[in-house]
Scaffold this motif. Structure first.
Motif, PDB file in Angstrom:
ATOM      1  N   SER A   8      14.580 -18.067  46.305  1.00  0.00           N
ATOM      2  CA  SER A   8      13.411 -18.430  47.099  1.00  0.00           C
ATOM      3  C   SER A   8      13.107 -19.915  46.973  1.00  0.00           C
ATOM      4  O   SER A   8      12.837 -20.411  45.872  1.00  0.00           O
ATOM      5  CB  SER A   8      12.187 -17.614  46.654  1.00  0.00           C
TER       6      SER A   8
ATOM      7  N   CYS B   2       8.290 -23.711  40.564  1.00  0.00           N
ATOM      8  CA  CYS B   2       7.801 -22.892  39.438  1.00  0.00           C
ATOM      9  C   CYS B   2       8.920 -22.638  38.432  1.00  0.00           C
ATOM     10  O   CYS B   2       8.721 -22.763  37.214  1.00  0.00           O
ATOM     11  CB  CYS B   2       7.249 -21.573  39.957  1.00  0.00           C
ATOM     12  N   ASN B   3      10.072 -22.260  38.932  1.00  0.00           N
ATOM     13  CA  ASN B   3      11.188 -21.971  38.030  1.00  0.00           C
ATOM     14  C   ASN B   3      11.609 -23.219  37.249  1.00  0.00           C
ATOM     15  O   ASN B   3      11.974 -23.131  36.071  1.00  0.00           O
ATOM     16  CB  ASN B   3      12.363 -21.398  38.827  1.00  0.00           C
TER      17      ASN B   3
ATOM     18  N   GLY C 205       9.658 -16.839  40.210  1.00  0.00           N
ATOM     19  CA  GLY C 205      10.000 -16.238  41.498  1.00  0.00           C
ATOM     20  C   GLY C 205      11.490 -16.064  41.610  1.00  0.00           C
ATOM     21  O   GLY C 205      12.258 -16.494  40.736  1.00  0.00           O
TER      22      GLY C 205
ATOM     23  N   SER D  76       9.799 -20.834  45.303  1.00  0.00           N
ATOM     24  CA  SER D  76       9.632 -20.687  43.858  1.00  0.00           C
ATOM     25  C   SER D  76      10.449 -21.693  43.049  1.00  0.00           C
ATOM     26  O   SER D  76      10.418 -21.646  41.815  1.00  0.00           O
ATOM     27  CB  SER D  76      10.016 -19.261  43.438  1.00  0.00           C
TER      28      SER D  76
ATOM     29  N   TYR E 253       4.681 -12.438  48.546  1.00  0.00           N
ATOM     30  CA  TYR E 253       4.716 -12.306  47.083  1.00  0.00           C
ATOM     31  C   TYR E 253       3.774 -13.311  46.422  1.00  0.00           C
ATOM     32  O   TYR E 253       2.962 -12.957  45.555  1.00  0.00           O
ATOM     33  CB  TYR E 253       6.143 -12.519  46.592  1.00  0.00           C
ATOM     34  N   GLY E 254       3.850 -14.575  46.841  1.00  0.00           N
ATOM     35  CA  GLY E 254       3.019 -15.606  46.248  1.00  0.00           C
ATOM     36  C   GLY E 254       1.539 -15.370  46.497  1.00  0.00           C
ATOM     37  O   GLY E 254       0.705 -15.535  45.593  1.00  0.00           O
TER      38      GLY E 254
ATOM     39  N   GLN F  17       0.313 -12.541  44.272  1.00  0.00           N
ATOM     40  CA  GLN F  17       0.208 -12.953  42.874  1.00  0.00           C
ATOM     41  C   GLN F  17      -1.027 -13.836  42.654  1.00  0.00           C
ATOM     42  O   GLN F  17      -1.769 -13.658  41.682  1.00  0.00           O
ATOM     43  CB  GLN F  17       1.467 -13.703  42.444  1.00  0.00           C
TER      44      GLN F  17
ATOM     45  N   GLU G  13       3.334 -20.637  43.486  1.00  0.00           N
ATOM     46  CA  GLU G  13       4.541 -20.874  44.287  1.00  0.00           C
ATOM     47  C   GLU G  13       4.555 -22.340  44.685  1.00  0.00           C
ATOM     48  O   GLU G  13       3.540 -22.871  45.134  1.00  0.00           O
ATOM     49  CB  GLU G  13       4.551 -20.012  45.561  1.00  0.00           C
TER      50      GLU G  13
END
Length: 396
Positions: free
Chosen positions: A290, A296-297, A286, A293, A156-157, A160, A260
């Protein structure tokens, strides 16, 4: 900063070469001042802040080397060990060997007094006085976004990072990253796939590309932009060098995008540095489950802009420090202008920084009144202009 000491086998071979090194003659050389700044920068115990303090105190490298001990000692960060290093600089630092290597490998030595020095770095209090540059940094690179993240990225990362870098490059934005595994590599690859420019900042010298498997990528990046290091060619990567290079990654960009990052990550250091430099910090969300992530969150929770598309990024870049001429001949004052179509550019170009009557905008643009009114609303929503009254507008 790791120094190159005279006497190594490699340097003896280079120094014995009959070809003279003339400062200013092609890649690898700049000027006498740059070479002497290089000699000073390579000394053990002299980092960017101390070097900047010395040059501010004495004006130029030659004056630093000529200064008496008591004057040197009055500079913050300069103690007996640094003074001893300065006194023995000509015996311990072979700048001709460094310059020869750079000339041979077509790596330019750029001082902060050079026209080739990136303007985006000039405001940093700890800007590197010397850069080694493979490739070229151009004016358009001031419209840049740094994309950083974990080396242990998920699928996913990686998708992206590559997609957003691709979209940014298609929009005319330079992508800056660190040539590391994972998110960095995906960002460089996405930018090159989009036909745009990308810049890699190393945590080692050009002769010690890390990781080694990215040597081919480094050459590709140099062909599509530049590979930059503040370290001399043979400086091997060490743990402390990567956080230090992160200030350059953030400093080259209008915004730093974290794709990420776990909760303990070098990418978060870059984000923090970007905040300290008053640059925008952006993050891709994300899954809450995870680990990759979490950082980031947390950034988003703490105020970073949540990014879902390239339009989200362009909206956050804001005004440039000075207008930038793009490859298609447009003068860009705000990165959001990159999203405009031809008619929107025409209307924006008809609006002055001062109060401008809408009737005059219609006349200058040559477009129908209703079309101009509609485009003015679009420009206002994109924060490129402000409406001063019912009949007057101005550029922001």
């Amino acid at each position: 900063m790791e120094s190159i000491e005279a006497g190594s086998a490699e340097e003896r071979d280079l120094a014995s070469d009959s070809e003279s090194i003339s400062a200013g003659a092609g890649p690898g050389c700049s000027s006498d001042s740059a070479i002497e700044t290089l000699r000073l920068a390579m000394l053990p115990g002299i980092g960017p802040r101390t070097l900047t303090a010395l040059l501010e105190s004495f004006g130029d490298p030659a004056s630093v080397f000529a200064a008496p001990d008591h004057q040197l000692a009055s500079v913050h960060g300069v103690g007996p060990k640094v003074i001893t290093a300065i006194r023995s600089a000509k015996d311990t630092i072979d700048v001709d060997a460094i310059a020869h290597w750079c000339r041979r490998e077509r790596v330019e030595i750029v001082s902060d007094e050079s026209d080739h020095y990136p303007r985006m770095l000039s405001d940093l209090p700890d800007a590197p006085p010397i850069l080694f540059v493979d490739g070229q940094v151009i004016e358009e690179d001031e419209i840049a976004v740094a994309i950083v993240g974990t080396r242990h990225a998920t699928v996913y990362g990686l998708k992206q990072a590559e997609h957003l870098a691709y979209s940014l490059s298609r929009a005319g934005v330079t992508v800056v990253s660190g040539l590391a595994r994972g998110i960095d590599a995906a960002a460089h690859e996405g930018a090159m796939a989009g036909g745009g420019r990308t810049i890699a900042v190393l945590g080692s010298g050009h002769g010690q590309i890390y990781p080694k498997e990215h040597q081919g990528m480094a050459k590709a990046v140099a062909a599509h932009g530049a590979v930059i290091s503040e370290y001399p060619p043979y400086a091997k990567p060490r743990a402390g060098m990567f956080p230090q290079r992160n200030r350059i990654i953030a400093g080259l960009a209008l915004a730093t995008l974290v794709v990420e990052a776990p909760d303990r990550s070098g990418a978060l250091i870059t984000a923090r540095i970007a905040m300290e430099q008053n640059r925008e910090v952006l993050a891709v969300p994300g899954p809450v489950t995870s680990r990759a992530s979490r950082g980031c969150n947390q950034l988003i929770r703490d105020g970073a802009k949540l990014i879902q598309s390239v339009d989200d990024i362009l909206e956050e870049l804001g005004p440039m420090r000075s207008p930038v001429q793009t490859a298609d001949g447009h003068q860009v004052r705000n990165a959001a202008e990159l999203k405009l179509n031809e008619l929107e550019r025409k209307v924006l170009g008809a609006i002055d920084p001062e109060s401008t009557p809408i009737d005059q905008v219609i006349q200058r643009s040559g477009l129908p009144a209703q079309r101009v009114i509609a485009i003015i609303s679009v420009l206002e929503m994109r924060r490129l202009i402000r409406r001063l009254s019912g009949q007057y507008v101005s550029r922001i």
